[in-house]
Design a protein around this motif. Structure first.
Motif, mmCIF file in Angstrom:
data_model
loop_
_atom_site.group_PDB
_atom_site.id
_atom_site.type_symbol
_atom_site.label_atom_id
_atom_site.label_comp_id
_atom_site.label_asym_id
_atom_site.label_seq_id
_atom_site.Cartn_x
_atom_site.Cartn_y
_atom_site.Cartn_z
ATOM 1 N N PRO A 165 27.813 34.407 45.777
ATOM 2 C CA PRO A 165 28.293 33.325 44.903
ATOM 3 C C PRO A 165 29.676 33.631 44.339
ATOM 4 C CG PRO A 165 26.768 34.723 43.716
ATOM 5 C CD PRO A 165 26.765 35.232 45.131
ATOM 6 N N ALA A 166 30.341 32.587 43.854
ATOM 7 C CA ALA A 166 31.669 32.758 43.274
ATOM 8 C C ALA A 166 31.600 33.641 42.039
ATOM 9 C CB ALA A 166 32.254 31.393 42.911
ATOM 10 N N VAL A 167 32.580 34.528 41.900
ATOM 11 C CA VAL A 167 32.608 35.476 40.784
ATOM 12 C C VAL A 167 33.881 35.251 39.976
ATOM 13 C CG1 VAL A 167 32.561 37.917 40.126
ATOM 14 C CG2 VAL A 167 31.338 37.158 42.173
ATOM 15 N N PRO A 168 33.788 35.081 38.657
ATOM 16 C CA PRO A 168 34.997 34.950 37.844
ATOM 17 C C PRO A 168 35.707 36.296 37.742
ATOM 18 C CG PRO A 168 33.060 35.046 36.437
ATOM 19 C CD PRO A 168 32.542 34.989 37.848
ATOM 20 N N CYS A 169 37.030 36.263 37.647
ATOM 21 C CA CYS A 169 37.780 37.520 37.565
ATOM 22 C C CYS A 169 37.707 38.144 36.176
ATOM 23 C CB CYS A 169 39.233 37.313 37.984
ATOM 24 S SG CYS A 169 40.187 36.217 36.914
ATOM 25 N N LEU A 170 37.202 37.383 35.186
ATOM 26 C CA LEU A 170 37.009 37.909 33.828
ATOM 27 C C LEU A 170 38.294 38.544 33.311
ATOM 28 C CD1 LEU A 170 33.421 39.402 34.287
ATOM 29 C CD2 LEU A 170 34.049 37.165 33.386
ATOM 30 N N SER A 171 38.202 39.771 32.782
ATOM 31 C CA SER A 171 39.390 40.432 32.219
ATOM 32 C C SER A 171 39.947 41.481 33.159
ATOM 33 C CB SER A 171 39.045 41.074 30.869
ATOM 34 O OG SER A 171 38.054 42.084 31.039
ATOM 35 N N LEU A 172 39.649 41.373 34.460
ATOM 36 C CA LEU A 172 40.154 42.343 35.426
ATOM 37 C C LEU A 172 41.677 42.394 35.452
ATOM 38 C CD1 LEU A 172 39.676 44.398 37.653
ATOM 39 C CD2 LEU A 172 39.394 42.506 39.268
ATOM 40 N N PRO A 173 42.399 41.250 35.474
ATOM 41 C CA PRO A 173 43.869 41.326 35.452
ATOM 42 C C PRO A 173 44.398 42.011 34.198
ATOM 43 C CG PRO A 173 43.129 39.142 36.110
ATOM 44 C CD PRO A 173 41.919 39.863 35.620
ATOM 45 N N PHE A 174 43.828 41.677 33.049
ATOM 46 C CA PHE A 174 44.271 42.306 31.796
ATOM 47 C C PHE A 174 44.079 43.809 31.828
ATOM 48 C CE2 PHE A 174 42.133 44.077 27.994
ATOM 49 C CZ PHE A 174 43.263 44.338 27.232
ATOM 50 N N ASN A 175 42.894 44.263 32.251
ATOM 51 C CA ASN A 175 42.620 45.695 32.260
ATOM 52 C C ASN A 175 43.535 46.442 33.219
ATOM 53 O OD1 ASN A 175 40.030 46.669 30.645
ATOM 54 N ND2 ASN A 175 39.640 44.574 31.326
ATOM 55 N N MET A 176 43.784 45.859 34.378
ATOM 56 C CA MET A 176 44.666 46.508 35.346
ATOM 57 C C MET A 176 46.075 46.675 34.777
ATOM 58 S SD MET A 176 43.425 44.518 38.803
ATOM 59 C CE MET A 176 44.713 45.251 39.818
ATOM 60 N N VAL A 177 46.595 45.611 34.185
ATOM 61 C CA VAL A 177 47.959 45.659 33.645
ATOM 62 C C VAL A 177 48.015 46.538 32.398
ATOM 63 C CG1 VAL A 177 49.797 44.294 32.594
ATOM 64 C CG2 VAL A 177 48.580 43.422 34.597
ATOM 65 N N ALA A 178 47.010 46.439 31.538
ATOM 66 C CA ALA A 178 47.028 47.189 30.282
ATOM 67 C C ALA A 178 46.967 48.694 30.512
ATOM 68 C CB ALA A 178 45.866 46.745 29.402
ATOM 69 N N VAL A 179 46.132 49.126 31.450
ATOM 70 C CA VAL A 179 46.035 50.559 31.736
ATOM 71 C C VAL A 179 47.354 51.079 32.297
ATOM 72 C CG1 VAL A 179 44.935 52.258 33.240
ATOM 73 C CG2 VAL A 179 43.541 50.583 32.038
ATOM 74 N N VAL A 180 47.920 50.358 33.255
ATOM 75 C CA VAL A 180 49.185 50.786 33.850
ATOM 76 C C VAL A 180 50.308 50.763 32.806
ATOM 77 C CG1 VAL A 180 50.952 50.210 35.561
ATOM 78 C CG2 VAL A 180 48.530 50.060 36.166
ATOM 79 N N ALA A 181 50.355 49.723 31.993
ATOM 80 C CA ALA A 181 51.405 49.612 30.982
ATOM 81 C C ALA A 181 51.301 50.729 29.944
ATOM 82 C CB ALA A 181 51.325 48.247 30.297
ATOM 83 N N THR A 182 50.081 51.059 29.537
ATOM 84 C CA THR A 182 49.896 52.126 28.552
ATOM 85 C C THR A 182 50.345 53.468 29.104
ATOM 86 O OG1 THR A 182 48.005 50.943 27.618
ATOM 87 C CG2 THR A 182 48.230 53.261 27.052
ATOM 88 N N LEU A 183 49.957 53.760 30.342
ATOM 89 C CA LEU A 183 50.396 55.013 30.967
ATOM 90 C C LEU A 183 51.915 55.038 31.135
ATOM 91 C CD1 LEU A 183 47.652 55.453 33.715
ATOM 92 C CD2 LEU A 183 47.986 56.873 31.681
ATOM 93 N N THR A 184 52.486 53.906 31.523
ATOM 94 C CA THR A 184 53.937 53.840 31.718
ATOM 95 C C THR A 184 54.682 54.051 30.407
ATOM 96 O OG1 THR A 184 53.634 52.294 33.560
ATOM 97 C CG2 THR A 184 55.824 52.404 32.562
#
Length: 299
Positions: free
Chosen positions: A48-67
């Motif tokens: 079934p279709a799956v919502p992306c939820l907060s996956l984009p936010f988490n990906m960007v936030a983790v990378v941005a914090t490390l950067t």
């Protein structure tokens, strides 16, 4: 980024750090929109279709914090004492006399922490903010608000029973906010019922265990785990087959009405079709009998 990087520390409030942080926030916001579009299309095409939820936010936030930590050469654990909210260490809004010892649990503070978990989804450790979140959810859907607070309460209580070192996390709502997101997502994307209630309870407990694992794994590098525990569990649950899903996403109470209405409409045509088939069979058999009766004299 504002809560984690730009706190009251003089080093992180310096002009170069602030400029780099705001530029990163702007770029990260734009990239998040692009990722949401792409991941939404990718996961939406699944069955079934799956919502992306907060996956984009988490990906960007983790990378941005490390950067930002690397570029600004901030020491590990920056903001642990000054930041109003922190996802690796625990900010305290209680005096020493209010904190229970390792051998006792203050259930009043745990109940307060369960409410604070509603506000911690917006990274704010404040009762007034949490009350506004609950009020807003109740205006949208009382069932969703009840599910969210129940998730926070269950996770907070379970955490206090697992280990006394998690008590301060529970008192400040940090053990509840991921459970709030998980319970809300499942109650929203699945049709509410006894099956979804069981799934929600199991998912909340799984989110708690995942959060404990993330606390342990991310603490050494002082990296916030954001809403990754909610994301890991919810994507797995919503990607599974079986539980009924609403045909059109509106709000949980309407989803129940939709499901009941579709059940009635689906059962009615089956009954009418069966009556039609029976009448056709009866007509067909009577025609055969009549034709045979007519043929008898000629034979």
């Amino acid at each position: 980024m504002k809560a984690i990087v730009l706190n009251s520390d003089e080093e992180t409030n310096s002009f170069p750090v602030a400029v780099v942080t705001w530029v990163t926030i702007s770029i990260g916001a734009a990239v998040t929109v692009i990722l949401t579009n792409g991941l939404g299309s990718l996961l939406g095409s699944a069955t079934p279709a799956v919502p992306c939820l907060s996956l984009p936010f988490n990906m960007v936030a983790v990378v941005a914090t490390l950067t930002l930590t690397f570029i600004n050469e901030l020491p590990q654990g920056h903001g642990d004492e000054q930041s109003d909210v922190n996802f690796t260490s625990v900010p305290s809004n209680h005096s020493d006399g209010e904190i229970a010892t390792d051998d006792e649990i203050d259930y009043g503070l745990l109940l307060q922490g369960s409410l604070l978990g509603m506000g911690q989804i917006t990274a704010i450790n404040d009762l007034a903010c949490s009350a506004l979140v609950v009020l807003a959810m109740m205006l949208f859907s009382p069932l969703l608000a009840l599910s969210a607070f129940s998730g926070s309460l269950i996770a907070t209580l379970f955490a206090s029973l697992l280990n006394a070192s998690l008590l301060e996390y529970g008192y400040n709502g940090l053990m509840g906010y991921n459970a709030v997101l998980t319970a809300s997502a499942i109650m929203f994307f699945l049709v509410p019922g006894w099956k979804s209630v069981i799934i929600t309870f199991m998912s909340v407990v799984a989110t708690l265990l995942a959060q404990i694992a993330f606390i342990w794994a991310f603490s050494d590098i002082s990296l916030p785990y954001f809403s990754l525990p909610f994301l890991v569990v919810s994507l797995g649950v919503l990607g599974s087959r079986g539980p009924p899903r609403p045909t059109v996403l509106t709000f949980p109470e309407h989803h129940i009405a939709q499901w009941k209405g579709s059940a009635v409409s689906l059962s009615a045509p089956k009954a009418s079709l069966s009556l039609v088939s029976l009448s056709q069979q009866s007509l067909h058999s009577s025609t055969l009998t009549e034709s045979r009766w007519r043929r008898t004299p000629s034979l």
